[in-house]
Design a protein around this motif. Structure first.
Motif, PDB file in Angstrom:
ATOM      1  N   UNK A  51     -26.092  12.463 -36.709  1.00 28.74           N
ATOM      2  CA  UNK A  51     -25.446  11.147 -36.852  1.00 28.74           C
ATOM      3  C   UNK A  51     -26.480  10.041 -36.659  1.00 28.74           C
ATOM      4  N   UNK A  52     -27.316  10.197 -35.637  1.00 31.74           N
ATOM      5  CA  UNK A  52     -28.427   9.257 -35.453  1.00 31.74           C
ATOM      6  C   UNK A  52     -29.475   9.886 -34.543  1.00 31.74           C
ATOM      7  N   UNK A  53     -30.718   9.448 -34.725  1.00 27.33           N
ATOM      8  CA  UNK A  53     -31.818   9.754 -33.796  1.00 27.33           C
ATOM      9  C   UNK A  53     -32.632   8.479 -33.753  1.00 27.33           C
ATOM     10  N   UNK A  54     -32.555   7.767 -32.655  1.00 27.16           N
ATOM     11  CA  UNK A  54     -33.143   6.426 -32.593  1.00 27.16           C
ATOM     12  C   UNK A  54     -33.770   6.162 -31.229  1.00 27.16           C
ATOM     13  N   UNK A  55     -34.752   5.277 -31.234  1.00 30.19           N
ATOM     14  CA  UNK A  55     -35.365   4.819 -29.988  1.00 30.19           C
ATOM     15  C   UNK A  55     -34.917   3.381 -29.760  1.00 30.19           C
ATOM     16  N   UNK A  56     -34.373   3.129 -28.583  1.00 28.47           N
ATOM     17  CA  UNK A  56     -33.813   1.794 -28.315  1.00 28.47           C
ATOM     18  C   UNK A  56     -34.201   1.287 -26.924  1.00 28.47           C
ATOM     19  N   UNK A  57     -34.092  -0.020 -26.750  1.00 33.96           N
ATOM     20  CA  UNK A  57     -34.286  -0.635 -25.439  1.00 33.96           C
ATOM     21  C   UNK A  57     -33.168  -0.154 -24.517  1.00 33.96           C
ATOM     22  N   UNK A  58     -33.496   0.259 -23.287  1.00 38.36           N
ATOM     23  CA  UNK A  58     -32.467   0.846 -22.416  1.00 38.36           C
ATOM     24  C   UNK A  58     -31.351  -0.122 -22.015  1.00 38.36           C
ATOM     25  N   UNK A  59     -31.650  -1.417 -21.928  1.00 38.49           N
ATOM     26  CA  UNK A  59     -30.633  -2.364 -21.466  1.00 38.49           C
ATOM     27  C   UNK A  59     -29.933  -3.054 -22.640  1.00 38.49           C
ATOM     28  N   UNK A  60     -30.714  -3.562 -23.586  1.00 36.46           N
ATOM     29  CA  UNK A  60     -30.128  -4.340 -24.694  1.00 36.46           C
ATOM     30  C   UNK A  60     -29.647  -3.439 -25.822  1.00 36.46           C
ATOM     31  N   UNK A  61     -30.201  -2.223 -25.870  1.00 34.25           N
ATOM     32  CA  UNK A  61     -29.921  -1.241 -26.920  1.00 34.25           C
ATOM     33  C   UNK A  61     -30.387  -1.699 -28.296  1.00 34.25           C
ATOM     34  N   UNK A  62     -31.341  -2.635 -28.310  1.00 36.80           N
ATOM     35  CA  UNK A  62     -31.954  -3.029 -29.583  1.00 36.80           C
ATOM     36  C   UNK A  62     -32.974  -1.969 -29.992  1.00 36.80           C
ATOM     37  N   UNK A  63     -33.218  -1.856 -31.317  1.00 35.07           N
ATOM     38  CA  UNK A  63     -34.156  -0.845 -31.820  1.00 35.07           C
ATOM     39  C   UNK A  63     -35.571  -1.149 -31.354  1.00 35.07           C
TER      40      UNK A  63
END
Ligand code: AMP
Length: 285
Positions: A242-254
């Motif tokens: 469905x997804x495999x992504x790296x994101x900021x832990x707090x904001x969840x931005x890419x």
């Protein structure tokens, strides 16, 4: 341990408990495992009384999801919670939670948008709505949630902050690290759906995530590491990512380059009809 299914008796039962000191709430959908029980133990260490809730919340399941199939084992769960020293189990019927004419929805924008929010439209509205109701019903001093559902934790923190559900400057919403099986698979009530062959294949999820994190920490571009991760999962028996992504832990931005900042790897993948999620910290070298 008392089990209570209606709101008025819940309020009466909570009154004397509150006089003893802080109340910690552990919301669950039941089919309890060591992950849930770890939350209960952490709660017990921090409060005079632990209130657990079991409610399979229809509003957080999509039309084609596993609401009907979701495992329900109340008697077993009651025994486990009793052994852990839980004071009160709040196990409302769906009609007690959403009576006829129920009309209110809580929607948290931003942190809800990507990841499971994109893959499961409406899911986090259902989560935010039910957790807001649970907070109002139980009025806990502290509530505990698992980091396994990292985005859910972010959504609940944002909702509690925005709707003034917790006292400012008090860490009233506590995240608890993911509890894993011996082979690394994150514990989940949905693991019970897996056949023994699928269960063995599922262990490739945490293994492939660790390999991707290792590669990114060694300087491999994020895109390449994520492509390899998806290839490993598909070769290892997963049917769809469905997804495999790296994101900021707090904001969840890419995040494009995790080597230079704290970041987190998030994956959701399907094996047969079962959808598994996991997330791990990427600690730069
Ligand atoms: P659920 O019953 O799946 O809705 O989960 C209830 C709570 O337990 C949520 O806060 C979850 O994040 C948490 N939880 C579920 N699995 C785990 C796990 N493996 N480790 C830690 N917490 C978990």
């Amino acid at each position: 341990m008392q089990t209570i299914t209606r709101l008025d008796p819940l309020r009466s039962a909570l009154e004397p408990l509150r006089r003893d000191g802080p109340i910690a709430l552990v919301p669950t959908m039941g089919a309890l495992h060591e992950g849930h029980l770890t939350l209960v133990r952490e709660a017990k260490a921090r409060a005079a009384h632990v209130v657990a809730s079991i409610f399979v919340n229809p509003r957080q399941f999509g039309a084609n999801e596993d609401l009907d199939a979701y495992p329900r084992q109340l008697a077993r769960d009651q025994a486990l919670l009793e052994t852990e020293g839980v004071s009160l189990l709040w196990a409302p019927e769906a009609a007690a939670m959403y009576p006829l004419g129920y009309a209110t929805n809580i929607s948290v924008s931003g942190v809800s948008d990507g990841l499971c929010g994109a893959a499961r439209p409406g899911h986090f509205d259902g989560v935010a709505t039910v957790v807001c109701k649970l907070f109002n019903q139980v009025q806990p001093d502290l509530a505990l949630f698992g980091e396994k559902d990292w985005q859910q934790l972010a959504v609940i923190r944002a909702m509690a902050r925005d709707l003034d559900l917790t006292r400012p400057h008090v860490d009233a919403i506590l995240g608890v690290p993911t509890v894993r099986e011996a082979d690394g698979l994150a514990m989940s009530s949905r693991n019970a759906y897996l056949s023994s062959e699928q269960r063995a294949q599922a262990a490739s999820l945490p293994q492939a995530m660790k390999a991707a994190i290792w590669a990114m920490n060694r300087g491999e571009p994020v895109g390449d590491a994520l492509r390899e991760l998806e290839e490993i999962l598909l070769a290892g028996g997963f049917d769809k990512i469905d997804y495999a992504e790296v994101r900021d832990p707090a904001l969840l931005t890419l995040v494009e380059d995790p080597v230079h900042q704290a970041a987190r790897l998030f994956v959701a993948a399907r094996i047969g009809g079962t959808r598994l999620i996991d997330n791990m910290a990427i600690s730069p070298l």
